[in-house]
Design a protein around this motif. Structure first.
Motif, PDB file in Angstrom:
ATOM      1  N   LEU A  95      33.804  40.224  50.259  1.00 39.12           N
ATOM      2  CA  LEU A  95      34.218  38.864  50.613  1.00 39.12           C
ATOM      3  C   LEU A  95      34.368  37.987  49.381  1.00 39.12           C
ATOM      4  O   LEU A  95      35.258  37.129  49.316  1.00 39.12           O
ATOM      5  CB  LEU A  95      33.222  38.245  51.600  1.00 39.12           C
ATOM      6  N   VAL A  96      33.514  38.172  48.379  1.00 34.20           N
ATOM      7  CA  VAL A  96      33.683  37.443  47.117  1.00 34.20           C
ATOM      8  C   VAL A  96      35.027  37.825  46.487  1.00 34.20           C
ATOM      9  O   VAL A  96      35.779  36.971  46.009  1.00 34.20           O
ATOM     10  CB  VAL A  96      32.520  37.723  46.145  1.00 34.20           C
ATOM     11  N   ALA A  97      35.323  39.131  46.489  1.00 34.71           N
ATOM     12  CA  ALA A  97      36.608  39.582  45.947  1.00 34.71           C
ATOM     13  C   ALA A  97      37.774  38.951  46.707  1.00 34.71           C
ATOM     14  O   ALA A  97      38.734  38.456  46.090  1.00 34.71           O
ATOM     15  CB  ALA A  97      36.692  41.107  46.014  1.00 34.71           C
ATOM     16  N   LEU A  98      37.702  38.943  48.052  1.00 30.85           N
ATOM     17  CA  LEU A  98      38.781  38.368  48.839  1.00 30.85           C
ATOM     18  C   LEU A  98      38.878  36.855  48.664  1.00 30.85           C
ATOM     19  O   LEU A  98      39.982  36.299  48.616  1.00 30.85           O
ATOM     20  CB  LEU A  98      38.597  38.712  50.320  1.00 30.85           C
ATOM     21  N   ALA A  99      37.740  36.176  48.563  1.00 33.29           N
ATOM     22  CA  ALA A  99      37.764  34.738  48.340  1.00 33.29           C
ATOM     23  C   ALA A  99      38.460  34.414  47.021  1.00 33.29           C
ATOM     24  O   ALA A  99      39.282  33.493  46.939  1.00 33.29           O
ATOM     25  CB  ALA A  99      36.341  34.174  48.352  1.00 33.29           C
ATOM     26  N   ASP A 100      38.145  35.181  45.983  1.00 31.76           N
ATOM     27  CA  ASP A 100      38.802  34.972  44.693  1.00 31.76           C
ATOM     28  C   ASP A 100      40.291  35.280  44.782  1.00 31.76           C
ATOM     29  O   ASP A 100      41.135  34.515  44.300  1.00 31.76           O
ATOM     30  CB  ASP A 100      38.163  35.867  43.623  1.00 31.76           C
ATOM     31  N   MET A 101      40.635  36.403  45.401  1.00 32.54           N
ATOM     32  CA  MET A 101      42.041  36.786  45.508  1.00 32.54           C
ATOM     33  C   MET A 101      42.842  35.769  46.311  1.00 32.54           C
ATOM     34  O   MET A 101      43.927  35.344  45.892  1.00 32.54           O
ATOM     35  CB  MET A 101      42.152  38.170  46.150  1.00 32.54           C
ATOM     36  N   HIS A 102      42.306  35.351  47.454  1.00 32.06           N
ATOM     37  CA  HIS A 102      43.030  34.392  48.287  1.00 32.06           C
ATOM     38  C   HIS A 102      43.185  33.054  47.580  1.00 32.06           C
ATOM     39  O   HIS A 102      44.220  32.392  47.724  1.00 32.06           O
ATOM     40  CB  HIS A 102      42.306  34.212  49.623  1.00 32.06           C
ATOM     41  N   SER A 103      42.193  32.657  46.797  1.00 33.88           N
ATOM     42  CA  SER A 103      42.306  31.393  46.068  1.00 33.88           C
ATOM     43  C   SER A 103      43.386  31.462  44.991  1.00 33.88           C
ATOM     44  O   SER A 103      43.926  30.444  44.576  1.00 33.88           O
ATOM     45  CB  SER A 103      40.965  31.011  45.435  1.00 33.88           C
ATOM     46  N   LEU A 104      43.704  32.679  44.551  1.00 35.82           N
ATOM     47  CA  LEU A 104      44.759  32.887  43.562  1.00 35.82           C
ATOM     48  C   LEU A 104      46.116  33.163  44.218  1.00 35.82           C
ATOM     49  O   LEU A 104      47.090  33.478  43.526  1.00 35.82           O
ATOM     50  CB  LEU A 104      44.397  34.067  42.654  1.00 35.82           C
ATOM     51  N   GLY A 105      46.169  33.072  45.537  1.00 34.74           N
ATOM     52  CA  GLY A 105      47.422  33.285  46.246  1.00 34.74           C
ATOM     53  C   GLY A 105      47.773  34.743  46.436  1.00 34.74           C
ATOM     54  O   GLY A 105      48.950  35.093  46.543  1.00 34.74           O
ATOM     55  N   ILE A 106      46.763  35.624  46.518  1.00 32.67           N
ATOM     56  CA  ILE A 106      46.982  37.057  46.650  1.00 32.67           C
ATOM     57  C   ILE A 106      46.385  37.542  47.967  1.00 32.67           C
ATOM     58  O   ILE A 106      45.223  37.268  48.262  1.00 32.67           O
ATOM     59  CB  ILE A 106      46.331  37.837  45.494  1.00 32.67           C
ATOM     60  N   VAL A 107      47.167  38.263  48.748  1.00 30.92           N
ATOM     61  CA  VAL A 107      46.681  38.941  49.959  1.00 30.92           C
ATOM     62  C   VAL A 107      46.650  40.431  49.652  1.00 30.92           C
ATOM     63  O   VAL A 107      47.637  40.992  49.174  1.00 30.92           O
ATOM     64  CB  VAL A 107      47.593  38.674  51.172  1.00 30.92           C
TER      65      VAL A 107
END
Length: 467
Positions: free
Chosen positions: A191-203
């Protein structure tokens, strides 16, 4: 597996061909793979191969201060780099660290694959530059020596090497009995990885057990006897020692999980992560695919949450949460397992025939037999209760608009024992910098893709990697 040098290398490079073991059936018919690597690398063994090319483990010879860094994985990898099941891997030493080298062959043989490679490399660079957490790290990239922009065909990418992936452990009964106590750690890290990725505009768009790497390989017999997991090898820097928790502060603990394989990821979505849009629908392995993808509906970043929920639940049930034999049966398995509101505004743009099919499947699920197959009952029967059960089910609303974000899930009581998530600094501005316009263009020519990949390889490369 034996590695042999072959050919006359260019200055600063070595040439290797992995040779299959003599006792391997059909070894004489297995073609050798030529690896042209900078002299700081020493290939060890082939880990796997497919349509994309071939991956081998290797030792990277580094100065002592580089090899003993304690920073956590900070970006992502073109390769799903797990050594599980191979039995021959690179191990660390004071002067070397294990890495995975992926050779992507004939990059421009298919322009769709070339576009995917270009997009993936951009995402890797963005994740590295942003110091994104719990995503396997891009280490280096290069072309064959003397490569020219108009003619190069193979690309090499070096990444972290991990001991195992989640899929290698998820079906072991004795491991699963212990692993549920570590489920919170795995969920937190991803979830930390996804939170960082989503904040960078990455799915990510391809969350599944094989794409979650474990920084430690767990021995089932040690778990059974002592209740603790034992590292089998010394992982690469960042997957042992002090780990970087949100906010960049070392916790002194160990990060268990890291995401890998950005082959289907989508970037350039900063400021639009909640907008439901039309993208390529054939993403994510079917049994982890969100309903909106199965229904060819518009979708958003919440598809990552569905896939993660299915993956974590699989570790509890020791079988997929929903395992349909085709996409219609997959939808039916889902509607039998979770609540569905066909009148939701989220389905306004669905294909009329598929929406009608969904209504028929919902109507057909009401038999006593099917009512016993709800996901909540299956979890309860497996011993999953309380906050853990509520946490897992919260990721699987049929309507993607009702799923929580990674940041919201990190605040769930089930994860209350972990540090509070701190957002990446300047994430939105960083996420807007890469040019993903090639994804919005219907036609991208080979010459354009060659230049895009060439320029990004220069940014990713270590010394003597790209001229």
């Amino acid at each position: 597996m034996r590695m042999v040098r072959a050919g006359s290398p260019a200055p600063g490079y070595k040439v290797y061909k992995p040779a299959p073991p003599a006792n391997q059936p059909g070894a004489a018919t297995v073609p050798a793979h030529r690896f042209e690597v900078p002299i700081r690398y020493e290939p060890v063994a082939v880990l796997g191969e497919g349509a994309y090319g071939v991956v081998c483990s290797a030792k990277k010879h580094v100065p002592p201060q580089e090899g003993t860094s304690n920073s956590l994985s900070s970006s992502s990898s073109v390769a799903s780099t797990s050594a599980a099941g191979n039995g021959v891997i690179a191990t660390s030493s004071p002067s070397s660290v294990p890495v995975a080298i992926k050779k992507i062959t004939d990059v421009f043989g298919d322009l769709l694959d070339a576009r995917r490679t270009a997009r993936e490399l951009k995402i890797l660079l963005l994740l590295r530059d942003a110091n994104a957490r719990n995503v396997v790290s891009l280490q280096d990239a290069w072309l064959s020596p003397n490569a020219q922009i108009a003619t190069y065909s193979d690309v090499y990418v070096a990444t972290e090497l991990y001991a195992a992936d989640f899929s290698a452990n998820i079906t072991s009964v004795r491991l699963a009995e212990r692993f549920h106590t570590n489920l919170a750690q795995v969920a937190y890290d991803v979830l930390v990885a996804l939170a960082d990725m989503h904040s960078l505009g990455i799915v990510h768009r391809d969350i599944k057990p094989a794409n979650i790497l474990l920084g430690r390989a767990f021995k089932v017999e040690d778990i059974a006897s002592s209740g603790t997991a034992t590292p089998m090898i010394s992982p690469l820097k960042g997957s042992h020692g002090a780990s970087l928790r949100p906010g960049g502060l070392p916790s002194g603990g160990t990060s268990v999980a890291a995401l890998c394989d950005l082959g289907l990821a989508k970037g350039g979505l900063c400021g639009h992560m909640d907008q439901r849009r039309d993208h390529t629908e054939y993403v994510v392995t079917r049994i982890y695919r969100a309903p909106e993808l199965l229904l060819l509906n518009r979708y958003s970043a919440s598809v990552d949450i569905w896939s993660l929920g299915c993956t974590l639940i699989e570790s509890w049930l020791r079988q997929p949460a929903f395992h349909g034999t085709d996409y219609i049966d997959q939808i039916f398995k889902i509607v039998c397992g979770v609540n569905v509101d066909v009148s939701s505004p989220s389905f306004e743009h669905s294909d009329p025939q598929l929406k009608s099919l969904l209504g028929a499947l919902v109507a057909a699920r009401g038999s006593p037999l099917q009512s016993q197959q709800t996901l909540a009952l299956r979890l309860h029967g497996s011993g999953c209760t309380g906050d853990e059960k509520e946490f897992l089910l919260s990721m699987l609303p049929f309507d993607g608009a009702l799923r929580p974000t990674p940041v919201e899930l990190l605040k769930h009581p089930f994860l209350s024992g972990f540090p509070r998530y701190a957002p990446l600094p300047n994430a939105e501005s960083l996420g807007r910098q890469p040019d993903f316009s090639m994804d919005s263009s219907q036609t991208v020519h080979e010459a354009q893709l060659r230049r895009i990949i060439w320029d990004d390889l220069k940014k990713a490369a270590g010394p003597r990697s790209v001229a």
